[in-house]
Design a protein around this motif. Structure first.
Motif, short mmCIF file in Angstrom:
data_model
loop_
_atom_site.label_atom_id
_atom_site.label_comp_id
_atom_site.label_asym_id
_atom_site.label_seq_id
_atom_site.Cartn_x
_atom_site.Cartn_y
_atom_site.Cartn_z
N MET A 50 0.84 -1.20 0.00
CA MET A 50 0.00 0.00 0.00
C MET A 50 0.87 1.25 0.00
O MET A 50 0.57 2.24 -0.69
CB MET A 50 -0.94 -0.01 1.21
CG MET A 50 -2.08 -1.01 1.08
SD MET A 50 -3.23 -0.95 2.48
CE MET A 50 -2.43 -2.13 3.58
N GLY A 51 1.97 1.22 0.75
CA GLY A 51 2.86 2.37 0.80
C GLY A 51 3.47 2.72 -0.54
O GLY A 51 3.82 3.88 -0.79
N LEU A 52 3.58 1.74 -1.44
CA LEU A 52 4.09 2.04 -2.78
C LEU A 52 3.24 3.08 -3.49
O LEU A 52 3.74 3.83 -4.33
CB LEU A 52 4.13 0.75 -3.62
CG LEU A 52 5.11 -0.36 -3.15
CD1 LEU A 52 4.91 -1.61 -3.99
CD2 LEU A 52 6.54 0.12 -3.23
N TRP A 53 1.96 3.13 -3.15
CA TRP A 53 1.08 4.10 -3.79
C TRP A 53 1.21 5.49 -3.19
O TRP A 53 0.79 6.47 -3.82
CB TRP A 53 -0.37 3.62 -3.71
CG TRP A 53 -0.62 2.54 -4.70
CD1 TRP A 53 -0.84 1.22 -4.45
CD2 TRP A 53 -0.63 2.69 -6.11
NE1 TRP A 53 -0.99 0.54 -5.62
CE2 TRP A 53 -0.87 1.41 -6.66
CE3 TRP A 53 -0.48 3.77 -6.98
CZ2 TRP A 53 -0.95 1.19 -8.04
CZ3 TRP A 53 -0.56 3.56 -8.34
CH2 TRP A 53 -0.80 2.28 -8.86
N LEU A 54 1.77 5.59 -2.00
CA LEU A 54 2.02 6.92 -1.44
C LEU A 54 3.25 7.56 -2.07
O LEU A 54 3.38 8.78 -2.11
CB LEU A 54 2.21 6.83 0.07
CG LEU A 54 0.98 6.44 0.90
CD1 LEU A 54 1.34 6.36 2.37
CD2 LEU A 54 -0.15 7.44 0.67
N PHE A 55 4.15 6.70 -2.57
CA PHE A 55 5.41 7.21 -3.14
C PHE A 55 5.67 6.54 -4.49
O PHE A 55 6.60 5.74 -4.64
CB PHE A 55 6.57 6.94 -2.17
CG PHE A 55 6.32 7.49 -0.79
CD1 PHE A 55 6.47 8.84 -0.53
CD2 PHE A 55 5.93 6.65 0.24
CE1 PHE A 55 6.23 9.35 0.73
CE2 PHE A 55 5.69 7.14 1.50
CZ PHE A 55 5.84 8.50 1.76
N PRO A 56 4.83 6.84 -5.49
CA PRO A 56 4.94 6.13 -6.77
C PRO A 56 6.24 6.41 -7.53
O PRO A 56 6.60 5.65 -8.42
CB PRO A 56 3.72 6.64 -7.56
CG PRO A 56 3.41 7.97 -6.95
CD PRO A 56 3.76 7.83 -5.49
N ASP A 58 9.25 6.42 -6.15
CA ASP A 58 10.37 5.80 -5.47
C ASP A 58 10.43 4.29 -5.70
O ASP A 58 9.41 3.65 -5.96
CB ASP A 58 10.29 6.06 -3.96
CG ASP A 58 10.41 7.54 -3.63
OD1 ASP A 58 11.08 8.25 -4.40
OD2 ASP A 58 9.83 7.98 -2.62
N ASP A 59 11.63 3.73 -5.58
CA ASP A 59 11.76 2.29 -5.71
C ASP A 59 11.40 1.61 -4.38
O ASP A 59 11.13 2.26 -3.37
CB ASP A 59 13.17 1.90 -6.16
CG ASP A 59 14.26 2.31 -5.18
OD1 ASP A 59 13.97 2.48 -3.97
OD2 ASP A 59 15.42 2.46 -5.61
N LYS A 353 1.53 7.13 -16.15
CA LYS A 353 2.40 6.10 -15.58
C LYS A 353 1.73 4.73 -15.67
O LYS A 353 0.50 4.61 -15.64
CB LYS A 353 2.74 6.42 -14.12
CG LYS A 353 3.65 7.63 -13.95
CD LYS A 353 4.06 7.79 -12.50
CE LYS A 353 5.03 8.94 -12.35
NZ LYS A 353 6.30 8.69 -13.06
N ILE A 354 2.56 3.71 -15.75
CA ILE A 354 2.06 2.34 -15.72
C ILE A 354 2.29 1.77 -14.33
O ILE A 354 3.03 2.35 -13.52
CB ILE A 354 2.75 1.47 -16.79
CG1 ILE A 354 4.25 1.34 -16.49
CG2 ILE A 354 2.54 2.05 -18.18
CD1 ILE A 354 4.96 0.35 -17.39
N LEU A 355 1.66 0.63 -14.06
CA LEU A 355 1.88 -0.02 -12.77
C LEU A 355 3.30 -0.58 -12.71
O LEU A 355 4.02 -0.64 -13.69
CB LEU A 355 0.85 -1.13 -12.56
CG LEU A 355 -0.63 -0.71 -12.57
CD1 LEU A 355 -1.50 -1.87 -12.07
CD2 LEU A 355 -0.89 0.53 -11.77
N ARG A 356 3.69 -1.02 -11.51
CA ARG A 356 5.05 -1.54 -11.31
C ARG A 356 5.18 -3.02 -11.67
O ARG A 356 6.25 -3.47 -12.04
CB ARG A 356 5.44 -1.41 -9.83
CG ARG A 356 5.50 0.00 -9.28
CD ARG A 356 5.77 -0.06 -7.80
NE ARG A 356 5.71 1.24 -7.15
CZ ARG A 356 6.75 1.92 -6.70
NH1 ARG A 356 7.97 1.42 -6.84
NH2 ARG A 356 6.60 3.09 -6.11
N SER A 357 4.09 -3.77 -11.52
CA SER A 357 4.19 -5.23 -11.42
C SER A 357 4.32 -5.90 -12.78
O SER A 357 3.49 -5.69 -13.69
CB SER A 357 2.96 -5.77 -10.69
OG SER A 357 2.84 -5.17 -9.41
#
Length: 420
Positions: A50-56, A58-59, A353-357
């Motif tokens: 979930m935190g990945l969405w707060l900092f899109p 960042d790695d 932007k695209i998703l990370r996965s």
């Protein structure tokens, strides 16, 4: 504005998505930790995802460094542990699996607005909308096989696309239920399982592309009320003209034809539809429903010099329960769904932007994390709006998100009143 500091931080996630809900989902999905001393137990992986969405921007490692300090304050992380590596987080996400965060979403999400929330209700109804959106995912063979591309040949999209259809609470923009599928899976198909989620006291708005007899029938069966735009070409026989100029029609299963259909129409005009044996099938289920039609013109909406006739279908049959102008206004609240989509795609993800996965299971996981973070933000904004007695629309999603991000990293320098 009365908002506690712990609400405006990664605590916004822990408050709206509590640890016990994650632990329960982990147990139900059978993805519990194999080692008691592992650096990334499932609940921590869930919060990091979930935190990945707060900092899109960042790695993985940078997000872990930013988020874990806040998680420590809520007993969800041991600050003596070092931040995990990107590879470790990726492996932990794979262990968490495809369905865990979907299960968390099912357990924690509930209507956000109340009678105190400005703009959330029409009389006693909670106004909802159903609509869809698409999201680009990384161009890998696995993602392409799972989700597919839009178009074909020279017109094929650059990235595979996942399709999401969701129920939204219009007044708060909160997503209350969703279905995720391949791009080729139509919105009507993804919407069908969502109708069973409706409840009495809700009024569901929908654009004309969602109408079908089967969809209307399934949604009606829940006891919720409906307000959908009629598709072009749908026959709407006049059964009774009401005092306010609206009229009752009867929607009949297209499989019912000929003399039986005519008997159903005659029974409806005689106000005897409930006693008509032809209006039910061999299982006693209805093959016809009364609906109220509200028609009005929208002048020159497309800027081409011509107006547009809009015909709304509603299960609210009594003009005394809701006036025609109230229903017309409520139908246009469905555009609030687009605001929720914009908050997801422009502010949480970032435009273009695209998703990370790179794996389909992680795409599904990432989308559910996305929806959970947006839900937590919607709760925060709505509670702040109620405290200030203002419409949630008056609170900037962008400013609220910036404050959450700053507080998560310990750099917030503005008070909760800065949300307004």
């Amino acid at each position: 504005m009365d908002v506690r500091p712990d609400q405006v931080s990664v605590g916004v996630l822990v408050t709206s998505v509590p640890r016990d809900a994650i632990d329960g989902a982990v147990a139900r999905c059978g993805v519990g930790a194999k080692r008691s001393d592992g650096k990334l137990p499932p609940h921590v992986t869930a919060y990091l995802t979930m935190g990945l969405w707060l900092f899109p921007e960042d790695d993985y490692t940078e997000v872990a460094a930013k988020v874990t300090g806040s998680l420590d304050r809520f007993g969800c992380w041991d600050a003596s542990w070092t931040a995990p590596t990107s590879g470790g987080i990726s492996q932990a996400r794979q262990r968490l699996g495809r369905d865990t965060l979907a299960e968390v979403f099912e357990q924690v999400v509930e209507p956000v607005g109340s009678m105190l929330t400005r703009g959330a209700m029409l009389r006693s109804w909670r106004v909802l909308a159903i609509d869809g959106f698409e999201v680009d995912v990384p161009d890998t063979k696995a993602n392409a096989a799972e989700f597919g591309y839009a178009g074909s040949g020279d017109n094929r999209s650059a990235y595979p696309k996942a399709r999401v259809v969701a129920l939204t609470e219009c007044g708060t923009h909160a997503f209350l239920a969703a279905q995720v599928g391949a791009w080729a899976t139509g919105e009507k198909t993804l919407a069908m399982p969502l109708y069973s989620r409706l409840r009495r006291g809700e009024l569901l708005t929908a654009d004309r592309n969602f109408y079908s007899w089967q969809a209307w029938d399934r949604a009606c069966a829940t006891g919720a009320d409906l307000l959908w735009r009629a598709p072009t070409g749908l026959g709407l026989p006049v059964v009774t003209v009401l005092a306010d100029g609206t009229y009752l029609t009867v929607l009949v299963n297209p499989s019912v034809r000929g003399a039986r259909r005519e008997r159903i129409l005659a029974a409806a005009r005689a106000a005897e539809l409930g006693d008509c044996d032809d209006a039910v099938d061999e299982r006693g289920l209805p093959v016809a429903h009364l609906a109220r039609v509200v028609e009005y013109d929208v002048p020159d909406r497309d800027g081409n010099g011509s107006g547009e006739l809009i015909a709304l279908l509603s299960t609210v049959l009594d003009p005394g329960a809701a006036r025609a102008d109230e229903l017309a206004e409520a139908y246009h609240l469905r555009w609030e769904h687009e605001t929720g989509n914009d908050q997801l795609k422009t502010h949480l993800r970032g435009p273009g932007k695209i998703l990370r996965s790179r794996l389909p299971d992680l795409v599904h996981q990432e989308i559910w994390a996305w929806l959970l973070v947006h839900y937590a933000m919607s709760v925060l904004i709505t509670r702040a709006a109620e405290a200030a007695d203002i419409d949630p629309d008056r609170i900037s999603f962008t400013r609220a998100l910036r404050l959450v991000r700053r507080t998560a990293t310990g750099t917030a320098a503005i008070p909760p009143s800065g949300l307004e």
